[in-house]
Structure formats: C-alpha cells, structure tokens
Design a protein around this motif. Structure first.
Motif, short mmCIF file in Angstrom:
data_model
loop_
_atom_site.label_atom_id
_atom_site.label_comp_id
_atom_site.label_asym_id
_atom_site.label_seq_id
_atom_site.Cartn_x
_atom_site.Cartn_y
_atom_site.Cartn_z
N UNK A 203 39.17 51.23 44.91
CA UNK A 203 39.42 52.23 46.03
C UNK A 203 38.52 53.28 45.79
N UNK A 204 38.36 53.94 44.47
CA UNK A 204 37.40 55.16 44.38
C UNK A 204 35.86 54.33 44.19
N UNK A 205 35.53 53.47 44.21
CA UNK A 205 34.32 52.75 44.31
C UNK A 205 33.59 52.32 43.15
N UNK A 206 34.58 52.00 42.20
CA UNK A 206 34.12 51.58 40.95
C UNK A 206 33.72 49.88 41.06
N UNK A 207 32.73 49.72 40.41
CA UNK A 207 32.28 48.21 40.28
C UNK A 207 33.19 47.55 39.22
N UNK A 208 33.44 46.33 39.24
CA UNK A 208 34.14 45.43 38.31
C UNK A 208 33.71 45.89 36.86
N UNK A 211 35.50 49.23 36.06
CA UNK A 211 36.78 49.11 35.99
C UNK A 211 37.23 48.62 34.61
N UNK A 212 36.40 47.61 34.13
CA UNK A 212 36.64 47.17 33.14
C UNK A 212 36.37 48.02 32.07
N UNK A 213 35.55 48.89 32.10
CA UNK A 213 35.10 49.85 30.79
C UNK A 213 36.36 50.87 30.90
N UNK A 218 38.14 43.00 30.05
CA UNK A 218 37.01 42.42 30.09
C UNK A 218 36.59 42.39 31.89
N UNK A 219 35.50 42.12 32.20
CA UNK A 219 35.15 41.95 33.69
C UNK A 219 35.72 40.98 34.09
N UNK A 220 35.87 39.67 33.33
CA UNK A 220 36.49 38.53 33.96
C UNK A 220 38.01 38.90 34.26
N UNK A 221 38.60 39.48 33.65
CA UNK A 221 40.21 39.77 33.68
C UNK A 221 40.03 40.69 34.80
N UNK A 222 39.33 41.62 35.15
CA UNK A 222 39.31 42.58 36.30
C UNK A 222 39.20 41.78 37.39
N UNK A 223 38.23 40.83 37.73
CA UNK A 223 37.99 40.07 38.71
C UNK A 223 39.18 39.10 39.03
N UNK A 224 39.97 38.53 37.89
CA UNK A 224 41.06 37.74 37.89
C UNK A 224 42.15 38.67 38.69
N UNK A 225 42.36 39.72 38.37
CA UNK A 225 43.40 40.71 38.58
C UNK A 225 43.03 41.06 40.47
N UNK A 226 41.84 41.41 40.71
CA UNK A 226 41.57 41.48 42.20
C UNK A 226 41.64 40.40 42.91
N UNK A 227 41.31 39.32 42.22
CA UNK A 227 41.39 37.95 43.08
C UNK A 227 42.96 37.65 43.66
N UNK A 228 43.65 37.71 42.52
CA UNK A 228 45.13 37.53 42.77
C UNK A 228 45.70 38.45 43.75
N UNK A 229 45.36 39.65 43.65
CA UNK A 229 45.75 40.67 44.53
C UNK A 229 45.39 40.35 45.86
#
Length: 262
Positions: A203-208, A211-213, A218-229
């Motif tokens: 929501x603050x405009x961060x890329x995956x 967010x991961x950093x 890991x970017x894959x974990x972030x993508x998984x969290x956002x996909x599930x959400x």
C-alpha cells in the motif's frame, strides 16, 4: 419546569424523532415511506426532501435509492443534465462528518463561482436553507437525505440533530423498501502478521523486491503471501487488495503513509 424556548423546542424535536424512527424501522411500502417523509418534512418546517444515492439516476436501477420531491427545474438540472457531481451540497457530503446546514457549507468545502451559482439557482427555485445528512456504507455509492426549502431559515438549526437521526433511518428504510436490501453478515478475514506487513508495504508503493528486502523475506515468499491474501479478500490486484484490507479493518489508513524503503 422548562422556560427556555430553545430548550423546549429541542425536547419537542427529541420526542418527535423517537416516534418517527420507530415508524421508519417498520414502514414496508414505498407509499407509506413517502407519506412519512412528507409529514416529517412539513413538521420540521421544510417544503422539499430527497433520499438518493449519488449516482446517474437518469436510468432507474433496482440497487439505487431515488426518492426525490424537488422542484422540476432542480430535478432536471441535477438528474436530467447530469450535473449532480458538481453540486456543492452533494460534494459536501464527502467531507462532512454528519448532518450539515447549507448555510455552513462554506466551512466544509471551498465554494467557487459555479458553486455559488448552483446554490443561487436553488434559492430561486425555493430551495433556500436546507439540512443534508450524508449516508455512507462500505462498498457502495454514497447517498444522502436532504430537507430543504425552509419556511423559517432562522429556526432550521434546532432540527439538525433530529434530521441526522431521521435521515439515517430514512435512508435505511429506503434501501430496504426500494432496493430489497437485507442485512448481510460478513465473514471476518484475519491476516497473519507477515502477510499483513506485506499488504501495508504494498500500500505504500513498495515492489515485491523492496518488500522482501524490508522484511528479510525472499521475493517468492512475498509473492505467495500477497497471492494468498488476494484469494482471502477476493481481490484481483494489489490496489483492490489494499483497499479491501482497509475496509475490513485489518489495516489502518495511517499505516499506509509512504516511507522510502531502507
């Protein structure tokens, strides 16, 4: 017991409001609602009223409240000419915290010459002082209840509280009768801490990657969290996900203030 005329009028309004709210909660036909709204409009010293969703009402829709008793020239201006979006009273509903007097509209929104011209058009048609009550419900168009065209503009302020309560219950009655609305029970969505953090940063405009950093993931974990959400909220993209999380009360607007990633 009471000698202050203003206090006496306030107590009278309170008694009046209680009986009207009970009637609004049980009214079950359009005709009965119209009769009730007309009676209340007269009782509070107004000539006109409106219960409407702020939308294009040129085409009737079963999910829109459209109950107006306005002069024909104003109806044509607002609805026929599609100028409701620019109407200062309707715009004021976006910023007012509750019922407001038209004479105090300048304290809510900045009025320009077009706004003043619109208000003057209303005065010429008999809509002088009025009270408008915004109606907000998550997930749908804003609406309002308005009482306008005061016989005694100097006394309108005494009905501000009564109009607030009658306006809200009146709009609820209109939704129930005109739209076939039945209360819906929403299923709560509870986010775990890490997915919630991901949504806030999205929501603050961060890329995956950002967010991961920031969260040491890991970017894959972030993508998984956002996909599930997105699946939990039925959201199609990041923007809809963030909005859904805010509307569900899982994320506060203050948490979305932009901050540069470290």
């Amino acid at each position: 017991m009471f000698s202050d005329p203003a206090l006496m009028q306030g107590l009278s309004c309170l008694a009046l409001t209680g009986s009207v709210i009970e009637a609004l909660r049980t009214v079950n036909t359009r005709e009965a609602l119209v009769t009730l709204m007309e009676a209340m409009t007269r009782e509070m010293g107004f000539r006109y009223y409106a219960l409407v969703h702020h939308d294009d009402l040129r085409v009737k829709r079963p999910d829109r409240v459209d109950l107006m008793d306005y002069p024909a020239i104003i109806m044509d201006h607002l609805i026929g000419q599609h100028s409701y979006r620019r109407d200062p009273v309707i715009r004021g509903c976006l910023f007012a915290g509750g019922a407001f007097l038209w004479s105090e509209l300048h304290r809510i929104v900045q009025l320009d010459r077009h706004d003043r011209s619109s208000l003057e058009r209303g005065v010429q048609a008999g809509l002088n002082e009025g009270i408008t009550v915004p109606y907000l419900r998550i997930g749908e168009r804003i609406g309002s209840c308005t009482f306008a065209g005061a016989h005694r503009p100097d006394r309108v302020g005494a009905y501000l509280g009564a109009a607030q309560m009658i306006g809200v219950f009146g709009f609820q009655a209109a939704r129930r009768i005109l739209c076939g609305e039945t209360p819906a029970v929403s299923s709560p969505v509870k986010l775990h801490p890490r997915p919630r953090d991901c949504i806030i940063l999205a929501g603050r405009g961060f890329s995956n990657k950002q967010i991961a950093r920031a969260l040491a993931l890991t970017p894959r974990t972030v993508d998984g969290y956002l996909t599930e959400a997105r699946r939990l909220f039925g959201a199609h993209d990041r923007t809809e996900l963030v909005v859904s999380a805010v509307l569900a009360g899982e994320v506060g607007l203050d948490e979305l203030r932009h901050r540069q990633p470290e």
